[in-house]
Design an enzyme around this catalytic site. Structure first.
Site, short mmCIF file in Angstrom:
data_model
loop_
_atom_site.label_atom_id
_atom_site.label_comp_id
_atom_site.label_asym_id
_atom_site.label_seq_id
_atom_site.Cartn_x
_atom_site.Cartn_y
_atom_site.Cartn_z
N ASP A 113 -10.66 3.59 -3.19
CA ASP A 113 -11.26 2.13 -3.04
C ASP A 113 -12.05 2.30 -3.56
O ASP A 113 -13.33 2.88 -3.78
CB ASP A 113 -10.69 1.99 -1.11
CG ASP A 113 -10.06 2.39 -1.21
OD1 ASP A 113 -8.89 2.15 -1.57
OD2 ASP A 113 -9.54 1.85 0.51
N GLU B 44 -1.11 1.73 -5.10
CA GLU B 44 -0.68 3.29 -5.63
C GLU B 44 -2.35 4.08 -5.62
O GLU B 44 -2.18 5.01 -5.57
CB GLU B 44 0.66 4.60 -5.05
CG GLU B 44 0.61 3.97 -7.20
CD GLU B 44 0.80 4.46 -7.36
OE1 GLU B 44 -0.72 3.83 -8.34
OE2 GLU B 44 1.03 5.67 -8.56
N TRP B 45 -3.08 3.30 -5.68
CA TRP B 45 -4.51 4.51 -5.92
C TRP B 45 -4.01 5.04 -7.54
O TRP B 45 -4.90 5.82 -7.70
CB TRP B 45 -4.82 4.45 -5.34
CG TRP B 45 -4.82 4.48 -3.74
CD1 TRP B 45 -5.16 3.33 -3.42
CD2 TRP B 45 -4.08 4.77 -2.95
NE1 TRP B 45 -4.89 3.20 -2.19
CE2 TRP B 45 -3.81 4.42 -1.63
CE3 TRP B 45 -3.18 5.96 -2.17
CZ2 TRP B 45 -3.54 4.10 -0.31
CZ3 TRP B 45 -2.71 6.31 -1.15
CH2 TRP B 45 -2.91 4.93 -0.13
N GLY B 46 -3.51 4.33 -8.40
CA GLY B 46 -3.22 5.21 -9.42
C GLY B 46 -2.46 6.60 -9.73
O GLY B 46 -2.69 7.16 -10.83
N ASP C 290 0.83 -0.92 0.37
CA ASP C 290 0.05 -0.33 0.10
C ASP C 290 0.52 1.23 0.23
O ASP C 290 2.39 1.03 -0.12
CB ASP C 290 -0.54 0.02 1.14
CG ASP C 290 -1.81 0.28 0.50
OD1 ASP C 290 -2.61 1.22 0.50
OD2 ASP C 290 -2.92 0.69 1.99
#
Ligand code: GLA
Length: 420
Positions: free
Chosen positions: A220, A198-200, A165
């Site tokens: 998320d 890393e959520w893009g 994460d």
């Protein structure tokens, strides 16, 4: 002749020496140019279960063993689900004196090697979570500066999959931090799928293909069809919101390197129609299929959606081409995905809250994949149209495809060769 052979040999030797020295140096300094990964993993999108969506940090040994048992009992393993992944919350708040991560003794009294052995004894694989920062998103010890030590520990525990994460990372750079951990995993020699989270934010699809098997493409997920769930400093996203964020990066996905639109929310509170659409879309997008519900107490409807082998086969197709949105008309989105045996999968999603009558005329709606150069050829060819959720042939491509699609529901079909 002898001279030629000798100089070719010397040249090869020099090459090996230079390469050897560079590899040794790169493992000390983790140069990103030498980042590499285990190329034999995740040739099709990984399938499994992760604790976060349903349980957050309320996880423990009995729960995870129960999940492993249900994976077998309820047919998930037979359908292809393999990994059981502990997300955030498995550790004690402090490392021990040696700097090792310690599983929370209340939650996991037998330790993680025992849990991993239990999972492996069922023919399943074991995954774990940590974070590139000083602390995980839920405040447990992160891996920053402990990468090699943590990777060794995971290898000792028999970990097969690491989700990594991006909270509390201060001024770290994504590519550097993920490369360091990727190299630490490689150095253990244990094959582990490396899943970036890393959520893009730094477009990982453009740089992570040679270090990771998958990378998150968005924030998320939230179990709703098209909402935005706002928290203080961030938002979680409904299914259609994520699909829309995800569609322009399809050319970066393929066998061994997948775009990850986040874990599944099937069975977590949406309607059966919405669950069907969510699952069909994830399969069309060649997404990792990581379930996120309580599989010990799932409804038969949830189990039947998630274990539908014909729909899963679209996700797991060996060509590994992520679908594209071919048309968007009258609130019906039409997705298309070329398949390895030259069949095609098409998916019609009713994005509105009214029932829609589909009348899809093949000659007016050519299906052309410009990124990967595939065309659905219907000239002189008649294909059978198989409804995958209902397991029946519903027509031939010589006539328009007509169907009634309920609000937020989906029709996912496979076009199959026929002798007619
Ligand atoms: C982030 C990730 C989630 C989950 C949590 C755990 O929000 O995106 O998938 O791993 O952290 O804290």
């Amino acid at each position: 002749m002898l001279n030629n052979k000798t100089s070719a040999f010397t040249f090869r030797l020099q090459n090996y020496l230079v390469k050897g020295i560079l590899i040794i140096l790169s493992s000390f300094f983790s140069f990103s140019i030498f980042a590499q990964k285990n190329e034999s993993l995740a040739k099709t999108p990984p399938m499994g279960w992760n604790s976060w969506n349903k349980f957050q940090t309320s996880i423990n040994e009995d729960l995870i063993k129960g999940i492993a048992d249900s994976m077998i009992k309820d047919g998930y393993k037979d359908a292809g689900y393999t990994y059981i992944i502990l997300d955030d919350g498995w550790m004690s708040m402090q490392r021990n004196k040696q700097g090792d991560l310690v599983p929370d003794p209340q939650k996991f009294p037998s330790g993680l090697k025992a849990l991993s052995d239990y999972i492996h004894s069922k023919g399943l694989k074991f995954g774990i979570y940590n974070c590139a920062g000083d602390k995980t998103c839920a405040g447990y010890p992160g891996s920053h500066t402990y990468e090699n030590q943590d990777a060794k520990m995971y290898a000792q525990w028999g970990v097969d999959y690491l989700k990594y994460d991006w909270c509390n990372t201060k001024d770290l750079k994504t590519q550097d931090a993920y490369t360091i951990m990727g190299n630490a995993i490689l150095a253990t020699k244990r094959p582990m799928v490396f899943s970036l989270c890393e959520w893009g934010i730094s477009a990982p699809w453009a740089w992570a293909g040679n270090i990771a098997q998958l990378w998150r493409t968005s924030g998320d997920i939230y179990p709703c069809f098209d909402c935005e769930k706002r928290y203080e400093t961030w938002s979680a996203w409904g299914i259609m919101k994520i699909v829309n964020m995800h569609q322009d990066i399809r050319k970066y996905a393929g066998p061994g390197h997948w775009n990850d639109p986040d874990m599944l929310e099937v069975g977590n509170g949406m309607s059966p129609a919405e669950d069907r659409s969510h699952f069909a879309l994830w399969c069309m997008m060649s997404a990792p299929l990581i379930m996120g519900h309580d599989i010990r107490n799932a409804s038969s409807e949830t189990v039947s959606i998630l274990t539908n082998k014909a729909v899963i086969a679209i996700d797991q197709d060996s060509l590994g081409v992520q679908a594209f949105r071919a048309y968007q008309k009258d609130s019906i989105d039409v997705w298309a995905k070329p398949l390895a045996n030259k069949d095609w999968a098409l998916c019609f999603v009713n994005t509105s809250s009214q029932t829609k009558d589909l009348n899809f005329e093949w000659h007016l709606n050519p299906i052309i994949d410009k990124d990967f150069d595939y065309t659905l050829n219907l000239t002189g060819v008649i294909l059978a149209i198989k409804d995958l959720y209902n397991n029946k042939i519903i027509g031939l491509t010589k006539k328009p495809l007509k169907a009634s699609i309920a609000p937020h529901d989906v029709l996912i079909v496979r076009l199959i060769k026929t002798k007619e």
